[in-house]
Design a protein around this motif. Structure first.
Motif, PDB file in Angstrom:
ATOM      1  N   PHE A 190       0.861  -1.191   0.000  1.00 11.98           N
ATOM      2  CA  PHE A 190       0.000   0.000   0.000  1.00 11.98           C
ATOM      3  C   PHE A 190       0.894   1.237   0.000  1.00 11.98           C
ATOM      4  CE2 PHE A 190       0.644  -1.399   4.361  1.00 11.98           C
ATOM      5  CZ  PHE A 190       1.116  -0.249   4.976  1.00 11.98           C
ATOM      6  N   PRO A 191       0.399   2.353  -0.535  1.00 15.83           N
ATOM      7  CA  PRO A 191       1.188   3.585  -0.555  1.00 15.83           C
ATOM      8  C   PRO A 191       1.080   4.324   0.775  1.00 15.83           C
ATOM      9  CG  PRO A 191      -0.882   3.929  -1.684  1.00 15.83           C
ATOM     10  CD  PRO A 191      -0.874   2.481  -1.250  1.00 15.83           C
ATOM     11  N   LEU A 192       2.063   5.173   1.061  1.00 15.27           N
ATOM     12  CA  LEU A 192       1.997   6.026   2.242  1.00 15.27           C
ATOM     13  C   LEU A 192       1.039   7.199   1.986  1.00 15.27           C
ATOM     14  CD1 LEU A 192       5.742   5.918   3.341  1.00 15.27           C
ATOM     15  CD2 LEU A 192       3.823   4.515   4.123  1.00 15.27           C
ATOM     16  N   THR A 193       0.735   7.941   3.045  1.00 22.68           N
ATOM     17  CA  THR A 193      -0.440   8.812   3.065  1.00 22.68           C
ATOM     18  C   THR A 193      -0.565   9.757   1.867  1.00 22.68           C
ATOM     19  OG1 THR A 193      -0.427   8.733   5.474  1.00 22.68           O
ATOM     20  CG2 THR A 193      -1.751  10.454   4.448  1.00 22.68           C
ATOM     21  N   TYR A 194       0.409  10.631   1.657  1.00 22.36           N
ATOM     22  CA  TYR A 194       0.257  11.599   0.561  1.00 22.36           C
ATOM     23  C   TYR A 194       0.317  10.904  -0.797  1.00 22.36           C
ATOM     24  CZ  TYR A 194       0.869  15.527  -2.562  1.00 22.36           C
ATOM     25  OH  TYR A 194       0.712  16.418  -3.590  1.00 22.36           O
ATOM     26  N   HIS A 195       1.159   9.902  -0.905  1.00 17.16           N
ATOM     27  CA  HIS A 195       1.227   9.115  -2.136  1.00 17.16           C
ATOM     28  C   HIS A 195      -0.143   8.499  -2.436  1.00 17.16           C
ATOM     29  CE1 HIS A 195       3.756   5.934  -4.531  1.00 17.16           C
ATOM     30  NE2 HIS A 195       2.961   6.627  -5.304  1.00 17.16           N
ATOM     31  N   ARG A 196      -0.787   7.980  -1.394  1.00 20.68           N
ATOM     32  CA  ARG A 196      -2.118   7.401  -1.554  1.00 20.68           C
ATOM     33  C   ARG A 196      -3.123   8.459  -2.020  1.00 20.68           C
ATOM     34  NH1 ARG A 196      -4.025   6.701   3.695  1.00 20.68           N
ATOM     35  NH2 ARG A 196      -5.174   8.628   3.365  1.00 20.68           N
ATOM     36  N   GLU A 197      -3.030   9.664  -1.428  1.00 20.02           N
ATOM     37  CA  GLU A 197      -3.944  10.728  -1.820  1.00 20.02           C
ATOM     38  C   GLU A 197      -3.763  11.107  -3.288  1.00 20.02           C
ATOM     39  OE1 GLU A 197      -3.306  13.922   0.869  1.00 20.02           O
ATOM     40  OE2 GLU A 197      -4.219  12.902   2.585  1.00 20.02           O
ATOM     41  N   LEU A 198      -2.517  11.204  -3.730  1.00 23.41           N
ATOM     42  CA  LEU A 198      -2.260  11.499  -5.140  1.00 23.41           C
ATOM     43  C   LEU A 198      -2.907  10.460  -6.045  1.00 23.41           C
ATOM     44  CD1 LEU A 198       1.505  12.577  -5.301  1.00 23.41           C
ATOM     45  CD2 LEU A 198      -0.465  13.984  -5.858  1.00 23.41           C
ATOM     46  N   LEU A 199      -2.707   9.191  -5.702  1.00 21.33           N
ATOM     47  CA  LEU A 199      -3.257   8.114  -6.514  1.00 21.33           C
ATOM     48  C   LEU A 199      -4.790   8.123  -6.486  1.00 21.33           C
ATOM     49  CD1 LEU A 199      -0.798   5.254  -5.470  1.00 21.33           C
ATOM     50  CD2 LEU A 199      -0.844   6.449  -7.661  1.00 21.33           C
ATOM     51  N   GLU A 200      -5.367   8.271  -5.298  1.00 17.61           N
ATOM     52  CA  GLU A 200      -6.823   8.213  -5.174  1.00 17.61           C
ATOM     53  C   GLU A 200      -7.505   9.393  -5.862  1.00 17.61           C
ATOM     54  OE1 GLU A 200      -7.638   7.839  -1.027  1.00 17.61           O
ATOM     55  OE2 GLU A 200      -7.269   5.665  -1.000  1.00 17.61           O
ATOM     56  N   TRP A 201      -6.979  10.613  -5.686  1.00 20.98           N
ATOM     57  CA  TRP A 201      -7.579  11.778  -6.331  1.00 20.98           C
ATOM     58  C   TRP A 201      -7.425  11.701  -7.845  1.00 20.98           C
ATOM     59  CZ3 TRP A 201     -10.891  15.239  -4.525  1.00 20.98           C
ATOM     60  CH2 TRP A 201     -10.972  15.453  -3.148  1.00 20.98           C
ATOM     61  N   SER A 202      -6.280  11.191  -8.307  1.00 20.26           N
ATOM     62  CA  SER A 202      -6.070  11.048  -9.751  1.00 20.26           C
ATOM     63  C   SER A 202      -7.032  10.017 -10.335  1.00 20.26           C
ATOM     64  CB  SER A 202      -4.621  10.631 -10.031  1.00 20.26           C
ATOM     65  OG  SER A 202      -3.712  11.615  -9.618  1.00 20.26           O
ATOM     66  N   GLN A 203      -7.231   8.922  -9.606  1.00 21.07           N
ATOM     67  CA  GLN A 203      -8.151   7.888 -10.069  1.00 21.07           C
ATOM     68  C   GLN A 203      -9.594   8.410 -10.084  1.00 21.07           C
ATOM     69  OE1 GLN A 203      -8.743   4.366  -7.567  1.00 21.07           O
ATOM     70  NE2 GLN A 203      -8.574   3.099  -9.412  1.00 21.07           N
ATOM     71  N   LYS A 204      -9.959   9.174  -9.066  1.00 22.79           N
ATOM     72  CA  LYS A 204     -11.309   9.755  -8.995  1.00 22.79           C
ATOM     73  C   LYS A 204     -11.553  10.660 -10.202  1.00 22.79           C
ATOM     74  CE  LYS A 204     -14.293  12.332  -5.764  1.00 22.79           C
ATOM     75  NZ  LYS A 204     -14.659  13.497  -6.610  1.00 22.79           N
ATOM     76  N   TYR A 205     -10.601  11.495 -10.530  1.00 24.88           N
ATOM     77  CA  TYR A 205     -10.721  12.396 -11.675  1.00 24.88           C
ATOM     78  C   TYR A 205     -10.870  11.589 -12.961  1.00 24.88           C
ATOM     79  CZ  TYR A 205      -9.662  16.500 -14.596  1.00 24.88           C
ATOM     80  OH  TYR A 205      -9.713  17.529 -15.516  1.00 24.88           O
ATOM     81  N   TYR A 206     -10.088  10.518 -13.085  1.00 25.35           N
ATOM     82  CA  TYR A 206     -10.130   9.675 -14.284  1.00 25.35           C
ATOM     83  C   TYR A 206     -11.490   9.003 -14.429  1.00 25.35           C
ATOM     84  CZ  TYR A 206      -8.643   6.115 -17.655  1.00 25.35           C
ATOM     85  OH  TYR A 206      -8.534   5.316 -18.752  1.00 25.35           O
TER      86      TYR A 206
END
Length: 342
Positions: A180-196
């Motif tokens: 699993f990614p660490l906190t900010y890395h996870r946020e980057l991935l999750e927000w990018s996926q949400k936008y996609y």
């Protein structure tokens, strides 16, 4: 979909003792990151000028004990990989050496020592030295994924000098991977996926389109790497964002991308040295192979102890309120950095 860079300007009124207590009004600009919604406060009028640091005392102190990363001690004082993971025990590319972190932060945690030299100042880093370190780290991460396909979240970190929380002056990277990614890395991935998922478009495609149209924070392109100053910075005076276009993972970065990245780093280091900046944090955030919503990227922020009391640049606003304070407008920084990329 157009990305919106939101700003809200408020004002603070006071009677200034430096101006015979005449009334003065100071603008305070609040910025909201278009992806993560983080808040940054821009108060440029308080920008301090740093003096040229004398690092000789820090370097001398760091040599009082045995440095585990120097050539005469590295084989004796640093761990080795198990034979089933990497039979040679350590990974070597040029003078760069990768070995397990004796104090791991993630299930897969390694250190990459960049060079035999104990202290390397910013102007002394060569593009070859930097590239060898990233190539060696990439070999490690490829081996991790081969060993455990679930450990697909990875990043490469660099804490350079004590203000950036480096426990060793000898330059080295921290290479991390896990399930699993660490906190900010996870946020980057999750927000990018949400936008996609909402738009069908990679956020970073729209980001590049809008930033290059505005030309306020777009510095330059070097090969496949695009260089920006961050709209909502994390550092008082320098925050640089680098995008690797259409590169899903650190593991899949071709050699030319790594070399172009190191070429750009040298330009940033030259600027930093001329501004008397001598410490930074860097993180290379990887996407996931086979997933198209995130592009691998790097972020570099300047760190310092500020005079006259050597105060930290990271206080309660950042640590306890998760709000960022900025003393140099990113647009001003961008203009200054562009001259080094020409």
């Amino acid at each position: 979909m157009t990305i919106e860079f939101k700003r809200d300007v408020s004002y603070s009124k006071l009677l200034n003792p430096a101006a015979n207590f005449e009334e003065e009004i100071f603008p305070i600009e609040f910025r909201i990151d278009p992806l993560t919604k983080e808040v940054a406060i821009v108060i440029e009028y308080r920008r301090p000028k740093l003096n040229k640091p004398d690092l000789s005392g820090i370097v001398t102190m760091s040599l009082e004990g045995d440095c585990p990363f120097c050539p005469e001690t590295i084989d004796k004082l640093t761990p080795r990989f198990s034979s089933d993971f990497f039979p040679e025990g350590r990974i070597k590319v040029g003078e760069a050496t990768v070995f397990p972190n004796a104090f791991p932060y993630m299930p897969y945690s390694a250190l990459t020592v960049l060079d035999h030299q104990h202290f390397v100042s910013l102007p002394e880093f060569s593009e070859e030295m930097l590239a060898d370190g990233f190539f060696a780290s990439q070999i490690y991460l490829k081996r991790v994924l081969e060993s455990n396909p679930e450990a697909k979240y990875c990043c490469i970190n660099w804490n350079y000098m004590p203000p950036a929380s480096s426990s060793q002056v000898h330059p080295h990277l921290q290479v991390l991977a896990g399930q699993f990614p660490l906190t900010y890395h996870r946020e980057l991935l999750e927000w990018s996926q949400k936008y996609y998922l909402e738009t069908g478009i990679n956020y970073w495609t729209d980001f590049i389109t809008e930033e290059t149209r505005l030309k306020e924070r777009y510095i330059d392109a070097i090969g496949n790497t695009l260089w920006f100053t961050s709209f909502a910075p994390w550092a008082w005076q320098l925050d640089v964002l680098v995008l690797f276009q259409e590169r899903q993972s650190v593991i899949s970065l071709p050699a030319e991308d790594v070399k172009d990245f190191c070429h750009g780093l040298k330009k940033v280091f030259t600027y930093m040295n001329e501004q008397n900046f001598y410490s930074f944090n860097l993180c290379l955030y990887s996407g996931v192979l086979g997933e198209d919503y995130f592009w691998t990227q790097a972020r570099l922020i300047q760190r310092a102890y500020y005079p006259p009391l050597a105060i930290s640049d990271c206080g309660s606003l950042r640590l306890l309120l998760d709000t960022l304070t900025v003393l140099l407008r990113p647009e001003t920084l961008c203009q200054e950095l562009r001259t080094y990329f020409e």
